[in-house]
Design a protein around this motif. Structure first.
Motif, PDB file in Angstrom:
ATOM      1  N   GLU A  45       7.525   5.799 -11.435  1.00 11.71           N
ATOM      2  CA  GLU A  45       6.732   6.562 -10.477  1.00 11.71           C
ATOM      3  C   GLU A  45       6.147   5.683  -9.381  1.00 11.71           C
ATOM      4  N   ARG A  46       5.138   4.877  -9.698  1.00  5.05           N
ATOM      5  CA  ARG A  46       4.401   4.151  -8.680  1.00  5.05           C
ATOM      6  C   ARG A  46       5.166   2.918  -8.215  1.00  5.05           C
ATOM      7  N   ARG A  47       5.391   2.814  -6.915  1.00  6.45           N
ATOM      8  CA  ARG A  47       6.179   1.721  -6.334  1.00  6.45           C
ATOM      9  C   ARG A  47       5.341   0.448  -6.248  1.00  6.45           C
ATOM     10  N   ILE A  48       5.930  -0.681  -6.655  1.00  9.72           N
ATOM     11  CA  ILE A  48       5.251  -1.965  -6.644  1.00  9.72           C
ATOM     12  C   ILE A  48       6.129  -2.972  -5.900  1.00  9.72           C
ATOM     13  N   GLN A  49       5.588  -3.588  -4.845  1.00  9.06           N
ATOM     14  CA  GLN A  49       6.309  -4.602  -4.075  1.00  9.06           C
ATOM     15  C   GLN A  49       5.979  -5.990  -4.619  1.00  9.06           C
ATOM     16  N   LEU A  50       6.995  -6.830  -4.807  1.00  2.63           N
ATOM     17  CA  LEU A  50       6.805  -8.193  -5.305  1.00  2.63           C
ATOM     18  C   LEU A  50       7.306  -9.207  -4.289  1.00  2.63           C
ATOM     19  N   ASP A  51       6.529 -10.276  -4.089  1.00  5.06           N
ATOM     20  CA  ASP A  51       6.971 -11.420  -3.307  1.00  5.06           C
ATOM     21  C   ASP A  51       7.577 -12.424  -4.289  1.00  5.06           C
ATOM     22  N   ILE A  52       8.888 -12.545  -4.299  1.00  2.00           N
ATOM     23  CA  ILE A  52       9.577 -13.396  -5.261  1.00  2.00           C
ATOM     24  C   ILE A  52       9.153 -14.858  -5.118  1.00  2.00           C
ATOM     25  N   ASN A  53       8.826 -15.296  -3.891  1.00  2.00           N
ATOM     26  CA  ASN A  53       8.418 -16.689  -3.683  1.00  2.00           C
ATOM     27  C   ASN A  53       7.111 -17.033  -4.384  1.00  2.00           C
ATOM     28  N   ARG A  54       6.325 -16.027  -4.742  1.00  2.00           N
ATOM     29  CA  ARG A  54       5.018 -16.294  -5.344  1.00  2.00           C
ATOM     30  C   ARG A  54       4.901 -15.674  -6.736  1.00  2.00           C
ATOM     31  N   THR A  55       6.053 -15.500  -7.376  1.00  2.00           N
ATOM     32  CA  THR A  55       6.104 -14.881  -8.700  1.00  2.00           C
ATOM     33  C   THR A  55       6.738 -15.851  -9.693  1.00  2.00           C
ATOM     34  N   ALA A  56       6.252 -15.833 -10.931  1.00  2.50           N
ATOM     35  CA  ALA A  56       6.832 -16.640 -12.011  1.00  2.50           C
ATOM     36  C   ALA A  56       6.964 -15.782 -13.254  1.00  2.50           C
ATOM     37  N   LEU A  57       7.927 -16.139 -14.093  1.00  2.00           N
ATOM     38  CA  LEU A  57       8.110 -15.492 -15.387  1.00  2.00           C
ATOM     39  C   LEU A  57       7.482 -16.355 -16.466  1.00  2.00           C
ATOM     40  N   ILE A  58       6.652 -15.742 -17.328  1.00  4.61           N
ATOM     41  CA  ILE A  58       6.068 -16.416 -18.479  1.00  4.61           C
ATOM     42  C   ILE A  58       6.712 -15.834 -19.736  1.00  4.61           C
ATOM     43  N   VAL A  59       7.466 -16.660 -20.462  1.00  6.00           N
ATOM     44  CA  VAL A  59       8.089 -16.217 -21.720  1.00  6.00           C
ATOM     45  C   VAL A  59       7.300 -16.842 -22.864  1.00  6.00           C
ATOM     46  N   ILE A  60       6.773 -15.985 -23.730  1.00  6.57           N
ATOM     47  CA  ILE A  60       5.806 -16.433 -24.730  1.00  6.57           C
ATOM     48  C   ILE A  60       6.395 -16.363 -26.143  1.00  6.57           C
ATOM     49  N   ASP A  61       6.396 -17.489 -26.833  1.00  2.36           N
ATOM     50  CA  ASP A  61       6.624 -17.574 -28.282  1.00  2.36           C
ATOM     51  C   ASP A  61       7.967 -17.046 -28.769  1.00  2.36           C
ATOM     52  N   MET A  62       9.009 -17.145 -27.947  1.00  2.00           N
ATOM     53  CA  MET A  62      10.345 -16.787 -28.428  1.00  2.00           C
ATOM     54  C   MET A  62      10.901 -17.990 -29.200  1.00  2.00           C
ATOM     55  N   GLN A  63      10.257 -18.303 -30.311  1.00  2.45           N
ATOM     56  CA  GLN A  63      10.487 -19.518 -31.080  1.00  2.45           C
ATOM     57  C   GLN A  63      11.093 -19.205 -32.439  1.00  2.45           C
ATOM     58  N   ASN A  64      11.715 -20.222 -33.017  1.00  2.00           N
ATOM     59  CA  ASN A  64      12.352 -20.029 -34.320  1.00  2.00           C
ATOM     60  C   ASN A  64      11.381 -19.522 -35.379  1.00  2.00           C
ATOM     61  N   ASP A  65      10.163 -20.022 -35.384  1.00  2.00           N
ATOM     62  CA  ASP A  65       9.220 -19.599 -36.412  1.00  2.00           C
ATOM     63  C   ASP A  65       8.884 -18.115 -36.330  1.00  2.00           C
ATOM     64  N   PHE A  66       9.038 -17.524 -35.146  1.00  2.00           N
ATOM     65  CA  PHE A  66       8.737 -16.111 -34.979  1.00  2.00           C
ATOM     66  C   PHE A  66       9.985 -15.230 -34.930  1.00  2.00           C
ATOM     67  N   CYS A  67      11.094 -15.788 -34.476  1.00  5.14           N
ATOM     68  CA  CYS A  67      12.255 -14.956 -34.156  1.00  5.14           C
ATOM     69  C   CYS A  67      13.507 -15.273 -34.961  1.00  5.14           C
ATOM     70  N   HIS A  68      13.497 -16.318 -35.762  1.00  4.88           N
ATOM     71  CA  HIS A  68      14.667 -16.682 -36.564  1.00  4.88           C
ATOM     72  C   HIS A  68      14.405 -16.306 -38.023  1.00  4.88           C
ATOM     73  N   PRO A  69      15.388 -15.740 -38.709  1.00  2.00           N
ATOM     74  CA  PRO A  69      15.168 -15.347 -40.113  1.00  2.00           C
ATOM     75  C   PRO A  69      14.728 -16.481 -41.018  1.00  2.00           C
ATOM     76  N   ASP A  70      15.102 -17.730 -40.670  1.00  2.00           N
ATOM     77  CA  ASP A  70      14.711 -18.875 -41.497  1.00  2.00           C
ATOM     78  C   ASP A  70      13.394 -19.514 -41.058  1.00  2.00           C
ATOM     79  N   GLY A  71      12.725 -18.894 -40.094  1.00  2.00           N
ATOM     80  CA  GLY A  71      11.469 -19.424 -39.602  1.00  2.00           C
ATOM     81  C   GLY A  71      10.284 -18.989 -40.439  1.00  2.00           C
ATOM     82  N   TRP A  72       9.115 -19.249 -39.919  1.00  3.05           N
ATOM     83  CA  TRP A  72       7.864 -19.038 -40.648  1.00  3.05           C
ATOM     84  C   TRP A  72       7.652 -17.581 -41.040  1.00  3.05           C
ATOM     85  N   LEU A  73       7.790 -16.666 -40.057  1.00  3.10           N
ATOM     86  CA  LEU A  73       7.567 -15.257 -40.372  1.00  3.10           C
ATOM     87  C   LEU A  73       8.574 -14.764 -41.402  1.00  3.10           C
TER      88      LEU A  73
END
Length: 261
Positions: A45-73
């Protein structure tokens, strides 16, 4: 104004945030290329304009301990299938963002081997009785220390292996802004808008997004690139609170489509 006698030399750690200096002159004017813009929509619905030059992606905790069957979880009996859901959407999104030269920040648990960055209160969250396998303890099968910096346990899952030019930041709390260099890095990149992905959406992702909002960043949660092993009502509450208080919720496929166009 005296005539410039020697060429100006760029000074700064990021091409997005440079002075130009010589023995005779200091130029504080940052280069400002025309902003490449993309438009996305919240809930279609609501349109959002982004300035790509001033935007960053933050990827959080996609780690083996959380996402791999042999990890901590996996070791403590948690089904990590939901935590793996962001992998494929991120595999589609990351090439498009890298092609657009958008910074990709991997924000991960990465504790000290001596655990001196971890308070008793934090250790208690993951080891409430003092028994079992908590932060920094070795996993029974592999011996890898849980979420210790440099270990397999703390590494990003193989399917999303970071590129050399990506940025890595270790965190020690649910918020990636507390006691880390994240804010300084983003300021040096001249970033004002943040895209959020990763796990768990209702814990580390949400806490970091909230702190980003408190620091004055524009915040967009990529719904299809986030997940949680918590009950569904936790995800529902997270999406509600982001929309209501802290930013916007969008789908990564919109970005991929816009950048491809």
């Amino acid at each position: 104004m005296t005539q410039r006698q020697t060429p100006l030399v760029p000074l700064g750690s990021s091409v997005r945030n440079l002075w130009h200096v010589s023995a005779q002159e200091v130029d504080l004017v940052r280069d400002a290329p025309p902003p490449p813009q993309v438009a996305v929509a919240q809930d279609g619905e609501r349109r959002i304009q982004l300035d790509i030059n001033r935007t960053a992606l933050i990827v959080i905790d996609m780690q083996n301990d959380f996402c791999h069957p042999d990890g901590w979880l996996g070791h403590i009996g948690v089904d990590v299938t939901p935590a793996r859901a962001p992998i494929e959407p991120l595999r589609r999104l990351l090439p498009a963002l890298r092609e657009a030269e958008m910074p990709v920040v991997w924000l991960n648990w990465g504790n000290r081997a001596d655990r001196l960055n971890l308070s008793p209160a934090l250790l208690h969250v993951y080891k409430p009785t003092g028994e079992g396998v908590g932060l920094g303890d070795p996993l029974p099968l592999s011996g890898e220390p849980v979420l210790e910096s440099g270990s397999w346990a703390a590494a990003v899952v193989d399917e999303l292996a970071p590129w050399p030019e990506d940025i890595r930041v270790n965190k020690y709390r649910m918020s990636g802004f507390k006691d880390t260099e994240l804010d300084s890095i983003l300021r040096n990149l001249n970033v004002t808008t943040l895209l959020f992905a990763g796990v768990n959406a209702d814990q580390c992702v949400l806490c970091t997004l909230q702190d980003a909002n408190f620091h004055g960043y524009d915040c967009l949660l990529l719904e299809d690139c986030c997940a949680t092993t918590s009950p569904q009502y936790c995800m529902d509450a997270t999406l509600y609170n982001v929309r209501q208080c802290f930013g916007f919720v969008i789908d990564s496929e919109q970005l991929v489509s816009q950048l491809a166009g």
